[in-house]
Design an enzyme around this catalytic site. Structure first.
Site, PDB file in Angstrom:
ATOM      1  N   CYS A   7      -3.958  -1.937   3.668  1.00 12.53           N
ATOM      2  CA  CYS A   7      -3.846  -2.154   2.228  1.00 12.53           C
ATOM      3  C   CYS A   7      -3.140  -3.478   2.000  1.00 12.53           C
ATOM      4  CB  CYS A   7      -3.139  -0.986   1.538  1.00 12.53           C
ATOM      5  SG  CYS A   7      -1.400  -0.763   1.967  1.00 12.53           S
ATOM      6  N   ARG A  13      -0.503   2.970   0.355  1.00 13.51           N
ATOM      7  CA  ARG A  13      -1.790   3.592   0.698  1.00 13.51           C
ATOM      8  C   ARG A  13      -2.072   3.670   2.189  1.00 13.51           C
ATOM      9  NH1 ARG A  13      -5.499  -0.190  -2.812  1.00 13.51           N
ATOM     10  NH2 ARG A  13      -3.890  -1.633  -2.108  1.00 13.51           N
ATOM     11  N   ASP A 121      -3.993   1.519  -6.114  1.00  6.35           N
ATOM     12  CA  ASP A 121      -2.708   1.181  -5.531  1.00  6.35           C
ATOM     13  C   ASP A 121      -1.586   1.827  -6.344  1.00  6.35           C
ATOM     14  OD1 ASP A 121      -0.441   0.041  -4.435  1.00  6.35           O
ATOM     15  OD2 ASP A 121      -1.249  -2.000  -4.446  1.00  6.35           O
TER      16      ASP A 121
END
Length: 135
Positions: A7, A13, A121
């Protein structure tokens, strides 16, 4: 087999995906055959996993260890079989870092469930539960 989840900063994440996948692999008895890691395209190296990520993992009884962010490096391309970006921007950045994807190892996370969309996100949305549901 080696899998790397990627990420932006490797605090929300991708570590969430890493620890969920490790749990699934362990439950399937495949931990000796599959290695899982995570990193970030723009990691602030040394930053701890986000509190919201830890909270979601604990809430769902997913074992994890407290660790700090790791930067995705060009050399990682040869070391992993699957490099999985959490959003389209990550996929673009991953390919930039690697100088392309000649072996077709780079994937968008949600493509594995037949969807062509990003995993939001939670650093931006503050919605760690929705991110966990996607992961």
């Amino acid at each position: 087999m080696k899998i790397n989840f990627v990420c932006w900063g490797n605090i929300c994440r991708s570590p969430m995906a890493e620890f969920v996948m490790k749990r699934l692999i362990d439950e399937a008895g495949l931990s000796e055959k599959i290695f899982v890691a995570s990193s970030g395209c723009h990691a602030s190296v040394g930053t701890p996993i986000a509190g919201g990520t830890c909270h979601e993992l604990k809430k769902h009884n997913i074992p994890f260890n407290y660790r700090t962010s790791k930067q995705l490096e060009r050399a990682d391309y040869k070391n992993f079989d699957y490099i999985i970006g959490m959003d389209a921007g990550n996929v673009r950045d991953i390919k930039k870092i690697f100088g392309g994807d000649p072996d077709k190892k780079v994937f968008l996370m949600m493509n594995f469930v037949g969807e062509n969309r990003d995993v939001d996100d939670p650093y931006i949305t503050d919605d760690y539960a929705t991110t966990f549901a996607d992961v």
